[in-house]
Design a protein around this motif. Structure first.
Motif, PDB file in Angstrom:
ATOM      1  N   MET A  96      34.703   1.442  21.184  1.00 37.37           N
ATOM      2  CA  MET A  96      34.886   2.321  19.944  1.00 37.37           C
ATOM      3  C   MET A  96      34.026   3.701  20.168  1.00 37.37           C
ATOM      4  SD  MET A  96      35.670   0.202  16.496  1.00 37.37           S
ATOM      5  CE  MET A  96      34.020  -0.742  16.845  1.00 37.37           C
ATOM      6  N   SER A  97      33.078   3.462  20.707  1.00 37.47           N
ATOM      7  CA  SER A  97      32.006   4.573  20.807  1.00 37.47           C
ATOM      8  C   SER A  97      31.923   5.416  21.753  1.00 37.47           C
ATOM      9  CB  SER A  97      30.429   3.810  20.792  1.00 37.47           C
ATOM     10  OG  SER A  97      30.485   3.288  22.055  1.00 37.47           O
ATOM     11  N   GLY A  98      33.035   5.072  22.870  1.00 39.74           N
ATOM     12  CA  GLY A  98      33.372   5.931  23.865  1.00 39.74           C
ATOM     13  C   GLY A  98      32.226   5.778  25.334  1.00 39.74           C
ATOM     14  N   HIS A  99      31.526   4.555  25.126  1.00 41.24           N
ATOM     15  CA  HIS A  99      30.592   4.218  26.167  1.00 41.24           C
ATOM     16  C   HIS A  99      31.091   4.517  27.630  1.00 41.24           C
ATOM     17  CE1 HIS A  99      27.494   2.154  28.449  1.00 41.24           C
ATOM     18  NE2 HIS A  99      26.706   2.723  27.572  1.00 41.24           N
ATOM     19  N   PRO A 100      30.618   5.082  28.518  1.00 42.54           N
ATOM     20  CA  PRO A 100      31.265   5.388  29.743  1.00 42.54           C
ATOM     21  C   PRO A 100      31.079   4.366  30.796  1.00 42.54           C
ATOM     22  CG  PRO A 100      29.159   6.489  29.685  1.00 42.54           C
ATOM     23  CD  PRO A 100      29.381   6.114  28.212  1.00 42.54           C
ATOM     24  N   GLY A 101      30.322   3.155  30.317  1.00 40.98           N
ATOM     25  CA  GLY A 101      30.647   1.755  31.196  1.00 40.98           C
ATOM     26  C   GLY A 101      29.314   1.777  31.976  1.00 40.98           C
ATOM     27  N   TRP A 102      29.039   0.306  32.342  1.00 42.35           N
ATOM     28  CA  TRP A 102      27.776   0.112  33.121  1.00 42.35           C
ATOM     29  C   TRP A 102      27.402   0.757  34.303  1.00 42.35           C
ATOM     30  CZ3 TRP A 102      27.627  -2.505  38.100  1.00 42.35           C
ATOM     31  CH2 TRP A 102      26.497  -2.946  38.408  1.00 42.35           C
ATOM     32  N   TRP A 103      28.325   1.097  35.149  1.00 47.13           N
ATOM     33  CA  TRP A 103      28.063   1.733  36.402  1.00 47.13           C
ATOM     34  C   TRP A 103      27.559   3.181  36.103  1.00 47.13           C
ATOM     35  CZ3 TRP A 103      25.522   0.616  40.382  1.00 47.13           C
ATOM     36  CH2 TRP A 103      25.394   1.576  41.662  1.00 47.13           C
ATOM     37  N   VAL A 104      28.418   3.797  35.071  1.00 46.86           N
ATOM     38  CA  VAL A 104      28.149   5.207  35.004  1.00 46.86           C
ATOM     39  C   VAL A 104      26.776   5.392  34.553  1.00 46.86           C
ATOM     40  CG1 VAL A 104      28.620   7.200  33.508  1.00 46.86           C
ATOM     41  CG2 VAL A 104      30.368   6.090  34.800  1.00 46.86           C
ATOM     42  N   GLN A 105      26.482   4.315  33.493  1.00 52.11           N
ATOM     43  CA  GLN A 105      24.925   4.518  32.856  1.00 52.11           C
ATOM     44  C   GLN A 105      23.948   4.055  34.051  1.00 52.11           C
ATOM     45  OE1 GLN A 105      24.613   2.639  29.106  1.00 52.11           O
ATOM     46  NE2 GLN A 105      22.390   3.158  29.011  1.00 52.11           N
ATOM     47  N   MET A 106      24.312   3.379  34.844  1.00 49.57           N
ATOM     48  CA  MET A 106      23.231   2.819  35.820  1.00 49.57           C
ATOM     49  C   MET A 106      23.073   4.125  36.831  1.00 49.57           C
ATOM     50  SD  MET A 106      21.580  -0.010  37.433  1.00 49.57           S
ATOM     51  CE  MET A 106      22.681  -1.354  37.301  1.00 49.57           C
ATOM     52  N   TRP A 107      23.889   4.894  37.202  1.00 47.55           N
ATOM     53  CA  TRP A 107      23.814   5.980  38.071  1.00 47.55           C
ATOM     54  C   TRP A 107      23.241   7.068  37.476  1.00 47.55           C
ATOM     55  CZ3 TRP A 107      26.121   6.528  43.038  1.00 47.55           C
ATOM     56  CH2 TRP A 107      26.044   7.872  43.428  1.00 47.55           C
ATOM     57  N   PHE A 108      23.729   7.258  36.377  1.00 39.92           N
ATOM     58  CA  PHE A 108      23.045   8.465  35.504  1.00 39.92           C
ATOM     59  C   PHE A 108      21.573   8.215  35.097  1.00 39.92           C
ATOM     60  CE2 PHE A 108      21.698  10.356  31.260  1.00 39.92           C
ATOM     61  CZ  PHE A 108      22.039  11.509  31.299  1.00 39.92           C
ATOM     62  N   THR A 109      21.175   6.996  34.880  1.00 45.10           N
ATOM     63  CA  THR A 109      19.947   6.785  34.638  1.00 45.10           C
ATOM     64  C   THR A 109      19.135   6.485  35.670  1.00 45.10           C
ATOM     65  OG1 THR A 109      20.541   5.206  32.511  1.00 45.10           O
ATOM     66  CG2 THR A 109      18.316   4.923  33.314  1.00 45.10           C
ATOM     67  N   ASN A 110      19.550   6.331  36.938  1.00 41.59           N
ATOM     68  CA  ASN A 110      18.724   5.929  38.241  1.00 41.59           C
ATOM     69  C   ASN A 110      18.955   6.628  39.250  1.00 41.59           C
ATOM     70  OD1 ASN A 110      17.122   3.105  37.121  1.00 41.59           O
ATOM     71  ND2 ASN A 110      19.086   2.794  36.736  1.00 41.59           N
ATOM     72  N   VAL A 111      19.980   7.533  39.405  1.00 47.30           N
ATOM     73  CA  VAL A 111      20.291   8.201  40.355  1.00 47.30           C
ATOM     74  C   VAL A 111      20.218   9.843  40.072  1.00 47.30           C
ATOM     75  CG1 VAL A 111      21.866   8.883  42.280  1.00 47.30           C
ATOM     76  CG2 VAL A 111      21.651   6.494  41.475  1.00 47.30           C
ATOM     77  N   GLU A 112      20.968  10.115  39.141  1.00 46.17           N
ATOM     78  CA  GLU A 112      21.214  11.678  38.882  1.00 46.17           C
ATOM     79  C   GLU A 112      21.438  11.647  37.423  1.00 46.17           C
ATOM     80  OE1 GLU A 112      23.758  15.464  40.430  1.00 46.17           O
ATOM     81  OE2 GLU A 112      24.542  13.533  41.150  1.00 46.17           O
ATOM     82  N   TYR A 113      20.797  12.673  36.855  1.00 46.23           N
ATOM     83  CA  TYR A 113      21.156  13.213  35.335  1.00 46.23           C
ATOM     84  C   TYR A 113      22.313  14.317  35.525  1.00 46.23           C
ATOM     85  CZ  TYR A 113      17.342  10.767  32.836  1.00 46.23           C
ATOM     86  OH  TYR A 113      16.454   9.835  32.567  1.00 46.23           O
ATOM     87  N   VAL A 114      23.423  13.936  35.683  1.00 45.23           N
ATOM     88  CA  VAL A 114      24.521  14.783  35.753  1.00 45.23           C
ATOM     89  C   VAL A 114      24.703  15.597  34.631  1.00 45.23           C
ATOM     90  CG1 VAL A 114      25.725  13.551  37.422  1.00 45.23           C
ATOM     91  CG2 VAL A 114      26.112  13.197  35.151  1.00 45.23           C
ATOM     92  N   PRO A 115      25.071  16.962  34.561  1.00 48.47           N
ATOM     93  CA  PRO A 115      25.216  17.917  33.248  1.00 48.47           C
ATOM     94  C   PRO A 115      26.117  17.522  32.353  1.00 48.47           C
ATOM     95  CG  PRO A 115      25.906  18.968  35.257  1.00 48.47           C
ATOM     96  CD  PRO A 115      25.327  17.854  35.657  1.00 48.47           C
ATOM     97  N   THR A 116      27.263  16.891  32.727  1.00 48.88           N
ATOM     98  CA  THR A 116      28.262  16.489  31.763  1.00 48.88           C
ATOM     99  C   THR A 116      28.909  15.073  32.395  1.00 48.88           C
ATOM    100  OG1 THR A 116      30.421  16.878  30.842  1.00 48.88           O
ATOM    101  CG2 THR A 116      29.933  17.680  33.029  1.00 48.88           C
TER     102      THR A 116
END
Length: 381
Positions: free
Chosen positions: A246-266
């Motif tokens: 319901m919250s629109g969470h992008p998913g486990w792997w997207v958050q993993m990538w975003f947190t540890n690999v690259e802060y993508v702008p969008t």
């Protein structure tokens, strides 16, 4: 004064209250303005019905009025990612799925906005959480007749970053109140209350599902089984899945990538393919950062050493304490493997709960003489 039955109880309990009050005051007078504060203000405003570009503009206006010029500059122009979030409303809105999942935390802050602005409300959540946590520690030690060793609890809270957590606008301390309460309630044979506390912890921070799941398994394997904990895990799992969708969470792997690999702008259109090599690299990098920058590995090793020493010296652990300790020690690496975090704040609740259990077992059986009443002086004949 019923809980202060020995001189050491008054000293230990008084010090714990003083430490808690100090942290609460610091949380309100000298809060930290981290970037998550901006995102949580936005989620609170969404709950009030403000959406889209208007929500983005109002969020940054509120932040601007509640932080210093230097802090605002750091939050909006420190790096390319923060510049993009400040200048591109659509990019900013795409990030909020990471924050909406902390449902109970956001709802409580939104409730407090009836009396104040969102930034102050979020800071009040942290201060209230600090106060409740300190009172919970006091009540637990008093119930275990271990107030004399309360200074050890203060040391454990300091070592695990209690003061830092109280100053930031994150759900870590708020959720820890419920999670640690659940552990202590289970030990006190209050299974249904423990299960409810665990569900509330998951609603405040869904990744606590790791501990609740391990706890449910350990209850069955080691025993005694707690229906409340098992039902709490089932309810928490269902709630976590529903809230994530319901919250629109992008998913486990997207958050993993975003947190540890690259802060993508969008996050619009961002869907990196899963890679075992990337995952392995993330684990290695996180382990290194944890060892170099954070204190939680040292605290964990110290607690393992203390536990081994206590077992060697034949300290007796009750069955439920064994279940709780096994669950906490297993949940830390389990959580790390599922989602490698390097920051100590993600392990605070687990480490401090272990410390509370070890301290009370020690306090019950060692009876430190330096906190006890002095023996009566010998009488001359």
């Amino acid at each position: 004064m019923g809980m202060f039955k020995r001189p050491g109880d008054l000293v230990g309990g008084g010090l714990l209250l003083l430490y808690t009050a100090t942290i609460c005051a610091v949380a309100l007078v000298y809060p930290t303005a981290n970037w998550d504060l901006i995102a949580y203000v936005a989620t609170v405003l969404e709950g009030d019905g403000l959406l889209g570009h208007d929500m983005h503009a109002q969020t940054y206006a509120i932040i601007r009025n509640n932080v210093s010029d230097g802090e605002f500059l750091v939050l909006t122009a420190d790096r390319a990612y923060r510049i993009a979030q400040h200048t591109d409303p659509d990019a900013f809105i795409s990030m909020l799925g990471f924050y909406r999942v902390k449902l109970l935390y956001v709802e409580f802050a939104q409730f407090l906005t009836q009396a104040t602005d969102p930034v102050t409300a979020l800071r009040w959540v942290s201060a209230i959480s600090a106060g409740l946590f300190g009172l919970m520690a006091l009540s637990w030690l008093a119930g275990q007749r271990c107030l004399a060793v309360a200074p050890l609890a203060i040391i454990a809270m300091m070592a695990t970053g209690f003061g830092d957590l109280a100053r930031v606008a994150t759900p870590d301390l708020f959720s820890s109140v419920f999670l640690v309460a659940g552990v202590l309630l289970y030990i006190q044979e209050r299974g249904l209350s423990a299960g409810i506390a665990f569900v509330l912890a998951i609603l405040a921070r869904p990744d606590h599902l790791a501990l609740v799941g391990v706890f449910a398994v350990m209850c069955v394997v080691i025993r005694p089984v707690s229906k409340g904990v098992i039902l709490g895990f089932i309810a928490g799992l269902a709630a976590s899945i529903a809230i994530s969708r319901m919250s629109g969470h992008p998913g486990w792997w997207v958050q993993m990538w975003f947190t540890n690999v690259e802060y993508v702008p969008t996050l619009e259109g961002f869907d990196p393919a899963f890679s075992v090599l990337v995952y392995a690299k993330i684990v290695v990098q996180t382990v290194v950062r944890s060892l170099v920058e954070q204190q939680w590995p040292a605290v964990l090793l110290a607690e393992l050493f203390v536990l081994a020493l206590m077992l060697r010296r034949n300290f007796a652990f009750e069955r439920r304490e064994t279940v709780a300790l096994a669950s906490l020690f297993v949940a830390i690496p389990a959580k790390f493997i599922v989602f490698p975090y390097y920051d100590t704040r993600f392990f605070f609740a687990y480490l401090v709960a272990i410390a509370f259990i070890l301290i009370t077992v020690y306090g019950r059986q060692a009876s430190p003489v330096f906190f006890s009443a002095p023996p009566p002086a010998p009488q001359e004949e």
